[in-house]
Design a protein around this motif. Structure first.
Motif, mmCIF file in Angstrom:
data_model
loop_
_atom_site.group_PDB
_atom_site.id
_atom_site.type_symbol
_atom_site.label_atom_id
_atom_site.label_comp_id
_atom_site.label_asym_id
_atom_site.label_seq_id
_atom_site.Cartn_x
_atom_site.Cartn_y
_atom_site.Cartn_z
ATOM 1 N N ALA A 285 27.762 24.005 43.852
ATOM 2 C CA ALA A 285 28.044 24.852 45.010
ATOM 3 C C ALA A 285 29.020 25.962 44.647
ATOM 4 N N LYS A 286 30.004 25.646 43.807
ATOM 5 C CA LYS A 286 30.975 26.659 43.397
ATOM 6 C C LYS A 286 30.284 27.799 42.658
ATOM 7 N N ALA A 287 29.345 27.456 41.766
ATOM 8 C CA ALA A 287 28.652 28.484 40.987
ATOM 9 C C ALA A 287 27.850 29.415 41.882
ATOM 10 N N MET A 288 27.196 28.862 42.896
ATOM 11 C CA MET A 288 26.373 29.679 43.777
ATOM 12 C C MET A 288 27.224 30.597 44.654
ATOM 13 N N ALA A 289 28.494 30.243 44.858
ATOM 14 C CA ALA A 289 29.377 31.052 45.702
ATOM 15 C C ALA A 289 30.127 32.125 44.920
ATOM 16 N N ILE A 290 30.137 32.045 43.595
ATOM 17 C CA ILE A 290 30.856 33.021 42.773
ATOM 18 C C ILE A 290 30.260 34.415 42.971
ATOM 19 N N ASP A 291 31.118 35.410 43.215
ATOM 20 C CA ASP A 291 30.627 36.775 43.400
ATOM 21 C C ASP A 291 31.305 37.803 42.499
ATOM 22 N N LYS A 292 32.297 37.390 41.727
ATOM 23 C CA LYS A 292 32.984 38.305 40.807
ATOM 24 C C LYS A 292 33.328 37.554 39.525
ATOM 25 N N LEU A 293 33.454 38.275 38.433
ATOM 26 C CA LEU A 293 33.898 37.642 37.200
ATOM 27 C C LEU A 293 35.416 37.478 37.215
ATOM 28 N N SER A 294 36.140 38.553 37.544
ATOM 29 C CA SER A 294 37.606 38.504 37.609
ATOM 30 C C SER A 294 38.069 39.211 38.868
ATOM 31 N N LEU B 8 41.246 38.812 42.419
ATOM 32 C CA LEU B 8 42.422 38.142 42.961
ATOM 33 C C LEU B 8 42.070 36.824 43.628
ATOM 34 N N GLY B 9 40.891 36.740 44.214
ATOM 35 C CA GLY B 9 40.469 35.480 44.794
ATOM 36 C C GLY B 9 41.220 35.109 46.051
ATOM 37 N N GLY B 10 41.027 35.840 47.126
ATOM 38 C CA GLY B 10 41.681 35.489 48.372
ATOM 39 C C GLY B 10 42.059 36.679 49.229
ATOM 40 N N PHE B 11 42.302 37.826 48.614
ATOM 41 C CA PHE B 11 42.736 38.981 49.400
ATOM 42 C C PHE B 11 41.648 39.438 50.368
ATOM 43 N N ARG B 12 40.403 39.457 49.891
ATOM 44 C CA ARG B 12 39.285 39.840 50.762
ATOM 45 C C ARG B 12 38.177 38.807 50.721
ATOM 46 N N GLY B 13 38.542 37.566 50.412
ATOM 47 C CA GLY B 13 37.568 36.490 50.427
ATOM 48 C C GLY B 13 36.700 36.407 49.187
ATOM 49 N N GLU B 14 37.023 37.152 48.116
ATOM 50 C CA GLU B 14 36.217 37.108 46.918
ATOM 51 C C GLU B 14 36.369 35.758 46.213
ATOM 52 N N ARG B 15 35.325 35.376 45.459
ATOM 53 C CA ARG B 15 35.320 34.106 44.732
ATOM 54 C C ARG B 15 35.004 34.374 43.259
#
Length: 608
Positions: free
Chosen positions: A304-313, A315-322
């Motif tokens: 599930a984590k892999a399918m939700a990943i949307d960026k390589l690098s 901040l992870g949280g400022f705009r909901g990026e994973r």
């Protein structure tokens, strides 16, 4: 004949054995109420009341200490920490996540023991809480509604070298100036929030209470609160959601220039080598270490984590990026701490920093949980030594990850610098390169690397057996999470509906005797790598060579004193006024490493 690379390798690794860098993990646990259909919706306990009840149960188990920057954070005598993973506007709603971080350790085997002790700790706490509900804890990566959370890994790494290190430090100095400016601009906003929160608190006395019975039952009585119950933090807790939301929006505007510069730093400067050479390994690792998930469309994927990943690098949280490589702890350092944290920003100039990996599943099986951190630590040793010629590289896109994670048949191939490869073929290349690297390393410097290779090969062989013959699953049951879960779902037959399958998907991760994985483990005890005695020992105290050992000792010695210390991952503050002292847990020449990431305003790190 000796390998001429030996001296070079020892110099880059600082003369330390392989697989001995500081490492750590933090895991977000989901809580749910069993049989909720028998409870009125307004009687379900709030996420904050559940967190308070869990913390109280843990305090009965062992001494604890209060967080220095986040008063809700609780440090454990075992060296870890418990944190409430919920946005302030959601505290009054059911659900919520509880994050527990391991102590920072030097050994993957010790890390596994610490992680298992934490699993046992929160499971026991849920079973003994003082609430009129049957609370269960899930160690998984996705709930029935598709919300994604779970585990993150932390590694001590070289952030940059040469000219890149000079540029990195220049940008950190600039960010430090931005941090000071942002804190000064935030003071009027905080003062206004405090004043409005105080007014609202006074007015709320004349308003009818909307608290649920379950929340009232678990909330601490006013007479039992600490003397600072009327402090700023308690006033802000009573502020309405719309006010908190407005203030959060203002803070985002104030910190926006800092965020832009920080994004450039993490995407272009920091950990360039690690991101280049680890990406293909992490993308393909889901074939070995994924926990599997049944989607709403009925499709089974590896992670599930892999399918939700949307960026390589990112901040992870400022705009909901994973992102795969997460820098939320840097965002916290520069944007979410108080004036007291300005001095700790100096640690950001160190050559070694914490690398956090967000592409990590919450494993129940011990073999993949060991391999994912052990193999990654070993590959980081190879990157430090410059032995990376055999590593396949991939583009910065996340599409290949989604393709690999979507295919449980393990036949999908993706483009790499070594041609079109499947997930298992990529893993085979990394494993072969690591085996050659360890073989060329002096036996006295191999440390735990031999055990890592042995278990990595064992895990790889188990999945490869399934790839060759879909009926050959016996070798994987109990030691490959996604294959074990898929086998359990298959036992329902082809006519089973989605809800029955999803029940297995979720209850596989339940940390109780009724959890499906633990039921299965009763028939396959040989799958355990850590003994019950070691788990109990790590539940009480961290490894003696860990920086957490001193933190755990302070908690045990002073937890009940009148001047109990307040803790951060790198240091503690004890005393009041002019007698207040700072106690460091790590010497200045030690590595700065991964500390548990926090998405709220709190000062935490997994390693310094």
């Amino acid at each position: 004949m000796s390998d001429p690379n030996h001296h070079h390798r020892r110099r880059e690794l600082g003369g330390q054995p392989l697989v001995s860098r500081l490492i750590g993990m933090e895991t977000e646990y989901a809580t749910l109420v069993a049989n909720p259909e028998h409870i009125e919706s307004d009687e379900l306990p709030t996420s904050q009341s559940i967190y308070q009840a869990i913390c109280e149960a843990i305090r009965r188990d062992q001494p604890t200490g209060e967080g220095l920057y986040d008063k809700e954070q609780m440090f454990l005598a075992s060296g870890g920490a418990v944190t409430f993973e919920s946005h302030p506007t959601l505290h009054s709603l059911p659900g919520g996540l509880i994050e527990i971080a391991t102590p920072e350790v030097h050994s993957p085997d010790e890390l596994l023991a610490c992680q298992r002790s934490i699993d046992a700790l929160i499971a026991d706490a849920a079973a003994t809480i003082v609430m009129d509900v049957d609370l269960r804890v899930l160690k998984n990566s996705s709930d029935a509604f598709g919300h994604v959370y779970g585990c993150q890994e932390n590694y001590d790494c070289i952030v940059a070298s040469g000219a890149w290190l000079v540029l990195y430090r220049f940008l950190v100095a600039l960010l430090w100036c931005f941090q000071i400016a942002s804190l000064l601009l935030s003071l009027p906003v905080l003062a206004s929030l405090f004043l409005l929160g105080l007014i609202y608190r006074k007015l709320r006395r004349f308003l009818p209470s909307r608290r649920s019975p379950a929340a009232d039952q678990s909330a601490p009585d006013a007479s039992s609160r600490s003397p600072d119950a009327s402090s700023q933090s308690n006033v802000l807790e009573t502020a309405p959601a719309w006010l908190i939301g407005t203030v959060v929006g203002l803070f985002r505007i104030i910190h926006f220039p800092t965020v832009l510069l920080l994004k450039f730093l993490v995407k272009r400067i920091a950990f360039r080598k690690q991101r280049k050479y680890l990406t293909a390994f992490l993308y393909s690792r889901v074939a070995l270490c994924g926990t599997g998930v049944l989607g709403h469309d009925g499709c089974f994927t590896l992670s599930a984590k892999a399918m939700a990943i949307d960026k390589l690098s990112d901040l992870g949280g400022f705009r909901g990026e994973r992102p795969v490589f997460v820098f939320g702890h840097w965002l916290t350092q520069f944007c979410a701490k108080s004036f007291h944290s300005l001095s700790s920003t100096a640690s950001m100039f160190h050559r070694r920093q914490r690398l956090q990996i967000g592409l990590s599943d919450s494993n129940l099986a011990e073999l993949p949980e060991y391999v994912k951190v052990g193999a990654t630590s070993l590959l980081l040793d190879m990157i430090d030594s410059g032995d990376t010629d055999a590593f396949p590289c991939m583009s910065r896109r996340v599409d290949p990850l989604h393709c690999l994670a979507s295919d449980w048949n393990l036949v999908t191939r993706t483009t790499t610098s070594h041609g079109e490869l499947s997930a298992l073929e990529i893993q085979k290349k990394y494993l072969a390169a690591a085996q050659a690297f360890v073989e060329q390393t002096d036996p006295g410097q191999r440390g735990e690397a031999t055990l890592v290779l042995q278990r990595w090969q064992q895990l790889y062989d188990s999945v490869l057996a399934f790839r060759r013959d879909a009926n050959a699953m016996e070798q994987s049951i109990g030691q490959v999470d996604w294959l074990t879960k898929k086998w359990l779902i298959q036992q329902l037959g082809t006519q089973a509906d989605w809800s029955a399958k999803k029940k297995i998907d979720l209850r596989y991760h339940e940390l109780s005797r009724e959890g499906y994985f633990f039921k299965l483990l009763q028939y396959k005890p040989e799958r355990r790598l850590i003994s019950a005695a070691r788990i109990d020992r790590r539940r009480r105290s961290p490894p003696p060579d860990s920086p957490a050992a001193r933190r755990g000792w302070l908690i045990r010695e002073f937890a009940s004193s009148d001047q109990a210390p307040q803790f951060d991952w790198s240091h503690a503050m004890i005393g009041v006024g002019q007698s207040r002292k700072r106690i460091e847990f790590i010497q200045q020449n030690q590595a700065s490493t991964g500390r548990p990431s926090q998405s709220k305003q709190r000062g935490v790190d997994d390693r310094e």
